[in-house]
Write a protein that holds these residues in place. Structure first.
Motif, PDB file in Angstrom:
ATOM      1  N   VAL A  14       1.667  17.448  -4.748  1.00 45.15           N
ATOM      2  CA  VAL A  14       1.064  16.174  -4.373  1.00 45.15           C
ATOM      3  C   VAL A  14       2.000  15.022  -4.695  1.00 45.15           C
ATOM      4  O   VAL A  14       2.242  14.137  -3.866  1.00 45.15           O
ATOM      5  CB  VAL A  14      -0.291  15.986  -5.098  1.00 45.15           C
ATOM      6  CG1 VAL A  14      -0.823  14.571  -4.901  1.00 45.15           C
ATOM      7  CG2 VAL A  14      -1.306  16.995  -4.587  1.00 45.15           C
ATOM      8  N   LYS A  15       2.561  15.042  -5.905  1.00 48.25           N
ATOM      9  CA  LYS A  15       3.444  13.949  -6.310  1.00 48.25           C
ATOM     10  C   LYS A  15       4.776  13.983  -5.567  1.00 48.25           C
ATOM     11  O   LYS A  15       5.393  12.941  -5.336  1.00 48.25           O
ATOM     12  CB  LYS A  15       3.686  14.010  -7.821  1.00 48.25           C
ATOM     13  CG  LYS A  15       2.444  13.700  -8.645  1.00 48.25           C
ATOM     14  CD  LYS A  15       2.742  13.705 -10.132  1.00 48.25           C
ATOM     15  CE  LYS A  15       1.513  13.318 -10.947  1.00 48.25           C
ATOM     16  NZ  LYS A  15       1.789  13.281 -12.402  1.00 48.25           N
TER      17      LYS A  15
ATOM     18  N   GLY B  17      -2.749  14.221   0.901  1.00 49.71           N
ATOM     19  CA  GLY B  17      -3.195  15.307   0.038  1.00 49.71           C
ATOM     20  C   GLY B  17      -4.704  15.311  -0.170  1.00 49.71           C
ATOM     21  O   GLY B  17      -5.322  14.252  -0.317  1.00 49.71           O
TER      22      GLY B  17
ATOM     23  N   LYS C 133      -1.335   8.527  -4.891  1.00 47.03           N
ATOM     24  CA  LYS C 133      -1.198   9.961  -5.165  1.00 47.03           C
ATOM     25  C   LYS C 133      -1.116  10.270  -6.654  1.00 47.03           C
ATOM     26  O   LYS C 133      -1.648  11.293  -7.121  1.00 47.03           O
ATOM     27  CB  LYS C 133       0.044  10.505  -4.457  1.00 47.03           C
ATOM     28  CG  LYS C 133       1.350   9.871  -4.924  1.00 47.03           C
ATOM     29  CD  LYS C 133       2.548  10.462  -4.217  1.00 47.03           C
ATOM     30  CE  LYS C 133       3.849   9.848  -4.728  1.00 47.03           C
ATOM     31  NZ  LYS C 133       5.027  10.434  -4.037  1.00 47.03           N
TER      32      LYS C 133
ATOM     33  N   CYS D 256       3.309  13.965  -1.032  1.00 46.72           N
ATOM     34  CA  CYS D 256       2.287  13.087  -0.454  1.00 46.72           C
ATOM     35  C   CYS D 256       2.581  11.613  -0.705  1.00 46.72           C
ATOM     36  O   CYS D 256       3.209  11.242  -1.697  1.00 46.72           O
ATOM     37  CB  CYS D 256       0.914  13.439  -1.024  1.00 46.72           C
ATOM     38  SG  CYS D 256       0.380  15.129  -0.650  1.00 46.72           S
ATOM     39  N   ASN D 257       2.102  10.780   0.205  1.00 48.13           N
ATOM     40  CA  ASN D 257       2.126   9.340  -0.031  1.00 48.13           C
ATOM     41  C   ASN D 257       0.717   8.803  -0.290  1.00 48.13           C
ATOM     42  O   ASN D 257       0.552   7.716  -0.827  1.00 48.13           O
ATOM     43  CB  ASN D 257       2.759   8.603   1.150  1.00 48.13           C
ATOM     44  CG  ASN D 257       1.959   8.749   2.434  1.00 48.13           C
ATOM     45  OD1 ASN D 257       1.522   9.852   2.772  1.00 48.13           O
ATOM     46  ND2 ASN D 257       1.763   7.660   3.162  1.00 48.13           N
ATOM     47  N   LYS D 258      -0.301   9.585   0.079  1.00 44.27           N
ATOM     48  CA  LYS D 258      -1.692   9.243  -0.204  1.00 44.27           C
ATOM     49  C   LYS D 258      -2.447  10.521  -0.539  1.00 44.27           C
ATOM     50  O   LYS D 258      -2.013  11.615  -0.172  1.00 44.27           O
ATOM     51  CB  LYS D 258      -2.359   8.556   0.991  1.00 44.27           C
ATOM     52  CG  LYS D 258      -1.749   7.228   1.399  1.00 44.27           C
ATOM     53  CD  LYS D 258      -2.467   6.680   2.616  1.00 44.27           C
ATOM     54  CE  LYS D 258      -1.855   5.367   3.077  1.00 44.27           C
ATOM     55  NZ  LYS D 258      -2.545   4.862   4.295  1.00 44.27           N
ATOM     56  N   ALA D 259      -3.587  10.375  -1.193  1.00 49.85           N
ATOM     57  CA  ALA D 259      -4.369  11.565  -1.530  1.00 49.85           C
ATOM     58  C   ALA D 259      -5.800  11.173  -1.842  1.00 49.85           C
ATOM     59  O   ALA D 259      -6.101   9.992  -2.089  1.00 49.85           O
ATOM     60  CB  ALA D 259      -3.752  12.306  -2.724  1.00 49.85           C
TER      61      ALA D 259
END
Length: 445
Positions: free
Chosen positions: A236-237, A82, A257, A240-243
């Motif tokens: 995003v939550k 993200g 995230k 995603c696993n990263k952001a």
């Protein structure tokens, strides 16, 4: 060695194994020291003579607007990555650099695999052509042959739910219908890396559910990598696993995230509050604190009171340590998160009356849940106009991943299950008993 040390060692081994597996995945996108600026004209030269005079006087005739400054991150295969930030922060420019539309002034972008950008849905569509003709036109722009489009045409129309409109001109479509058609064509692109710019909000509610299912399936595919730019922290939550969070052209939070999403929310709340000449200095000071904390709340942490493993009967006890240095009425909010299944099964808030450094203790009953892994996070909020006006509040701090509390429930009666709630404590029964007979079904020879 104590049981506590054994548990900590086992946990550390598990973390190392997971980290090692994660590190084994290849890097498919690497952004290194990327910077981008645009030239904005300030002096208009009416001819060559004026341009020469401006040059001799040292007048550039433009200013440089630095949109991105020294951006660095990498994305591994299988990531759902993200990119968030307020309007004007530089995230869309970054996406266009990743997609090869813009060239950076400094730095470089390395891509491994086929990258397909979904930045402007419907680019290349012709309003004077029919929906059918635009499918073939847009498919060709995405690199499909005529035969390949023939093979996927029915699936595209079915997904877009526009079967009866495909022979009408595109200019007669509503904007929502055009976006649905464009999205349905775009998702057929067979790419290794999908770049999405706010495409999760296309169409009506029913169509969004179809999109949700599509991205849920992508998320399960370890060969697919997704880069998502969005203003939706729920997305995003959820996906995603990263952001990363970009602010004024720089990455201010990277990695977890939930930390990124919560910091983005906090940044928005700051902007909605009163602006002052000291904002830049204040933000610079707050960047010295861990993510989620600041000069007003330099400490906010959730910790287990005992071992981070509980049973249904005993429940789970934890404590929240805080240091509030503000001068307003304030309260603490806590939420219980289901790490494995996702979602927030419970949350509540509590008014606090003691500023300064204190510890508050809590107990959570767990007898209605099945076994699982859980996380408790906390946030601290101020009443803008006092407790008598509960509608006007703002979050001033939250616990990031390092200061949240993870624990597990392990109980013979809480057998691991896809469902969160335990059927022995939270069950249901069939009302129509005659339809639930245990007799063998009637068969005929």
């Amino acid at each position: 060695m104590t049981d506590k040390n054994v548990n900590q060692n086992e946990k550390a081994k598990t973390v190392n194994v997971v980290a090692q597996k994660t590190d084994d995945r290849p890097v498919v996108l690497k952004v290194e020291h990327v910077a981008k600026y645009f030239r904005l004209p300030t002096e208009q030269a009416t001819g060559l003579k004026m341009a020469f005079l401006n040059w001799t006087r040292g007048i550039k005739g433009y200013t440089e607007q630095h949109v991105l400054r020294d951006i660095n991150f990498e994305v591994k295969q299988g990531d759902f990555f993200g990119i968030v930030g307020r309007n004007g922060s530089g995230k869309s420019t970054l996406l266009k650099i990743i997609s090869g539309i813009y060239m950076p002034e400094k730095g470089k972008v390395s891509v491994k695999g086929k990258l397909v950008p979904f930045i402007e849905l419907g680019v290349g569509f012709n309003p004077e052509l029919t929906g059918r003709e635009n499918v073939y036109l847009n498919g060709a722009l995405l690199g499909f042959s005529h035969d390949e489009i023939d093979a996927m045409y029915d699936d595209i129309v079915e997904f877009a739910e526009l079967g009866e409109f495909m022979d009408q001109k595109l200019k007669n479509y509503s904007s929502g219908m055009q976006v649905r058609l464009a999205f349905s064509v775009a998702i057929k692109a067979q790419g290794d890396i999908l770049v999405l710019d706010e495409v999760l909000a296309v169409g009506d509610e029913a169509f969004q559910r179809k999109c949700d299912n599509f991205f849920s399936e992508i998320r399960k595919d370890p060969t697919k990598t997704v880069i998502l730019v969005t203003h939706s922290m729920d997305s995003v939550k959820k996906y995603c696993n990263k952001a990363i969070l970009i602010k004024d052209g720089e990455i201010i939070v990277s990695g977890n995230k939930n930390d990124v999403a919560d910091r983005y929310t906090l940044e928005n709340l700051k902007r909605e509050g009163k602006e002052s000449a000291d904002d830049d200095q204040k933000n610079a000071e707050e960047d010295q604190y861990p993510t989620g904390l600041n000069a007003t709340v330099p400490l906010l942490a959730v910790r287990p009171s005992k071992e981070p493993v509980c049973t249904m009967k005993e429940g789970f006890s934890f404590e929240v340590e805080y240091d509030y240095r503000g001068d307003k009425d304030f309260y603490l909010a806590c939420s219980l998160n289901d790490i494995r299944r996702g979602g927030v099964p419970f949350g509540d808030s509590f008014d606090l009356y003691q500023p300064g450094h204190h510890t508050v203790r809590f107990h959570v009953p767990m007898d209605i849940f099945n076994n699982g892994e859980f996380r408790i996070i906390a946030s601290l909020h101020e009443y803008e106009n006092g407790r008598d006006d509960p509608e006007h509040v703002r979050m001033v701090a939250f616990t990031n991943e390092d200061f949240a509390c993870d624990f597990s429930m392990r109980d013979p009666k809480g057998t691991d299950n896809f469902a969160l709630l335990n059927k022995m404590r939270f069950g249901y029964e069939i009302v129509d008993k005659d339809l639930a007979s245990r007799q063998q079904p009637i068969t005929t020879e």
